[in-house]
Scaffold this motif. Structure first.
Motif, PDB file in Angstrom:
ATOM      1  N   VAL A  12      36.200  42.139  32.080  1.00  0.00           N
ATOM      2  CA  VAL A  12      37.215  41.354  32.713  1.00  0.00           C
ATOM      3  C   VAL A  12      38.618  41.452  32.169  1.00  0.00           C
ATOM      4  O   VAL A  12      39.926  41.323  32.939  1.00  0.00           O
ATOM      5  CB  VAL A  12      36.982  39.885  33.387  1.00  0.00           C
ATOM      6  CG1 VAL A  12      37.949  39.499  33.927  1.00  0.00           C
ATOM      7  CG2 VAL A  12      35.674  40.104  34.199  1.00  0.00           C
ATOM      8  N   GLY A  13      38.729  41.896  31.115  1.00  0.00           N
ATOM      9  CA  GLY A  13      39.951  41.584  30.185  1.00  0.00           C
ATOM     10  C   GLY A  13      40.933  42.812  30.383  1.00  0.00           C
ATOM     11  O   GLY A  13      42.060  42.743  29.954  1.00  0.00           O
ATOM     12  N   LYS A  55      34.764  42.724  49.012  1.00  0.00           N
ATOM     13  CA  LYS A  55      34.816  41.767  47.925  1.00  0.00           C
ATOM     14  C   LYS A  55      33.848  40.609  48.327  1.00  0.00           C
ATOM     15  O   LYS A  55      34.079  39.592  47.469  1.00  0.00           O
ATOM     16  CB  LYS A  55      36.123  41.447  47.810  1.00  0.00           C
ATOM     17  CG  LYS A  55      36.929  42.730  47.212  1.00  0.00           C
ATOM     18  CD  LYS A  55      38.368  42.198  46.499  1.00  0.00           C
ATOM     19  CE  LYS A  55      39.158  41.993  47.285  1.00  0.00           C
ATOM     20  NZ  LYS A  55      40.709  41.497  46.736  1.00  0.00           N
ATOM     21  N   ASP A  56      32.795  40.700  49.070  1.00  0.00           N
ATOM     22  CA  ASP A  56      32.012  39.626  49.396  1.00  0.00           C
ATOM     23  C   ASP A  56      30.642  39.654  48.386  1.00  0.00           C
ATOM     24  O   ASP A  56      30.093  40.444  48.483  1.00  0.00           O
ATOM     25  CB  ASP A  56      31.354  39.552  50.860  1.00  0.00           C
ATOM     26  CG  ASP A  56      30.691  38.632  51.086  1.00  0.00           C
ATOM     27  OD1 ASP A  56      30.131  37.954  50.270  1.00  0.00           O
ATOM     28  OD2 ASP A  56      30.485  38.139  52.434  1.00  0.00           O
ATOM     29  N   GLN A  80      30.373  38.605  40.083  1.00  0.00           N
ATOM     30  CA  GLN A  80      31.305  37.702  39.556  1.00  0.00           C
ATOM     31  C   GLN A  80      32.061  38.592  38.799  1.00  0.00           C
ATOM     32  O   GLN A  80      33.303  38.222  38.770  1.00  0.00           O
ATOM     33  CB  GLN A  80      30.439  36.515  38.838  1.00  0.00           C
ATOM     34  CG  GLN A  80      31.592  35.289  38.537  1.00  0.00           C
ATOM     35  CD  GLN A  80      32.246  34.812  39.501  1.00  0.00           C
ATOM     36  OE1 GLN A  80      31.649  34.843  40.818  1.00  0.00           O
ATOM     37  NE2 GLN A  80      33.348  34.442  39.370  1.00  0.00           N
ATOM     38  N   CYS A  81      31.491  39.457  37.985  1.00  0.00           N
ATOM     39  CA  CYS A  81      32.216  40.172  37.076  1.00  0.00           C
ATOM     40  C   CYS A  81      33.313  41.033  37.782  1.00  0.00           C
ATOM     41  O   CYS A  81      34.421  40.988  37.470  1.00  0.00           O
ATOM     42  CB  CYS A  81      31.393  40.995  36.106  1.00  0.00           C
ATOM     43  SG  CYS A  81      31.918  42.253  35.143  1.00  0.00           S
ATOM     44  N   ASP A  87      40.169  40.149  40.992  1.00  0.00           N
ATOM     45  CA  ASP A  87      41.439  38.902  41.023  1.00  0.00           C
ATOM     46  C   ASP A  87      42.586  39.278  40.005  1.00  0.00           C
ATOM     47  O   ASP A  87      43.582  38.942  40.004  1.00  0.00           O
ATOM     48  CB  ASP A  87      40.923  37.819  40.645  1.00  0.00           C
ATOM     49  CG  ASP A  87      39.925  37.090  41.858  1.00  0.00           C
ATOM     50  OD1 ASP A  87      38.874  36.239  41.579  1.00  0.00           O
ATOM     51  OD2 ASP A  87      40.138  37.640  42.885  1.00  0.00           O
ATOM     52  N   ALA A  88      42.345  40.049  38.959  1.00  0.00           N
ATOM     53  CA  ALA A  88      43.012  40.106  37.715  1.00  0.00           C
ATOM     54  C   ALA A  88      43.725  41.532  38.008  1.00  0.00           C
ATOM     55  O   ALA A  88      44.925  41.622  37.594  1.00  0.00           O
ATOM     56  CB  ALA A  88      42.300  40.231  36.314  1.00  0.00           C
TER      57      ALA A  88
END
Lengths: 90, 184
Positions: A12-13, A55-56, A80-81, A87-88
């Protein structure tokens, strides 16, 4: 405090680029192999599927369980990942 | 019922909308998932286009059945009053309507015999009988989440703690000239 794994945080980063599908949180070697056999050889292809499902996370979790035989925890972690990555960066 | 796999992508998409399933485009990779979702939804017996009219029909049905199953007209005089007393939580609107029906029927039949009165009291009693059924339904809808408490439990706890702390502060701040023999 954070319940996410290191793998999750690593993914995610930063932008995923050409990372393999096993870089996704919850996707290990065996699940990764099954996904690659179906053509999902890169993380961004799985991202494509996630986006197709709007994105569900619930839908994606169900799809991943059907497609790769992942259990609820693994599929939920992957969803979730991807959600947080979107989102980012999306 | 034709097979889901024979339907076009548009038809699948329309079916998903009917069942209220949020979905993306129906393409090769998503089709299997959506067909599976539709099968689950159909198996659960969800009515595709559920509308609020259904509840309205249900109330009407209940009203009809109550008219047929009313035991005897002479019992209504006593039953009516007990219904009124046992349902204090009815909305005022319902009570006003039943009162107005009552007064209307009374004023109409002031000149008639007693024989006619029980028969015509069926209309307010049917209203009331249907109200007897509907409060459980409405109370279910009105109070879906909270239990039977008026004040939530956590509020009671907080209030108790506040009172206890308040009393402790008063007690600890009391200064007396006498020695506190009796207390220590």
């Amino acid at each position: 405090m954070s319940t996410t794994s290191q793998k999750h945080r690593d993914f995610v980063g930063e932008p995923m680029g050409d990372k393999p599908v096993t870089a996704l949180s919850g996707i290990g070697d065996s699940l990764g192999k099954k996904l690659e056999d179906q053509g999902f050889d890169k993380a961004f292809v799985v991202l494509g599927q996630f986006l197709l499902l709007k994105k569900d996370t619930e839908m994606f979790t169900e799809w991943l369980k059907d497609a790769s035989g992942a259990n609820s925890r693994q599929a939920g972690s992957c969803a979730q990942c991807l959600k947080e990555w979107c989102d980012a960066f999306l | 019922m034709s097979l889901l796999s024979n339907k076009s992508a548009k038809e699948i998409s329309d079916l998903l909308d009917e069942y209220g399933i949020k979905h993306g485009p129906v393409v090769d990779s998503t089709r299997n998932l959506y067909e599976k979702k539709l099968k689950e939804a159909m198996a659960k017996g969800k009515r595709p286009t559920s509308s609020p009219d259904k509840t309205f029909y249900r109330e009407e049905e209940e009203e009809v059945t109550y008219v047929y199953t009313t035991p005897s007209r002479s019992d209504f005089a006593g039953e009516r009053t007990t219904y009124m007393r046992s349902r204090p939580d009815w909305t005022e609107r319902e009570q006003e309507r039943s009162y107005s029906d009552y007064s209307r029927s009374k004023s109409e039949y002031s000149g008639k015999d007693m024989v006619d009165e029980p028969r015509m009291y069926d209309t307010p009693s049917t209203y009331r009988n249907s109200y007897v059924k509907s409060p459980p339904v409405k109370s279910d809808q009105k109070v879906p989440k909270t239990s039977s408490r008026l004040i939530p439990l956590w509020v009671q706890f907080v209030f108790f703690l506040a009172v206890a702390i308040f009393l402790y502060i008063i007690f600890s701040n009391m200064e007396t000239n006498e020695s506190l023999k009796g207390i220590v």
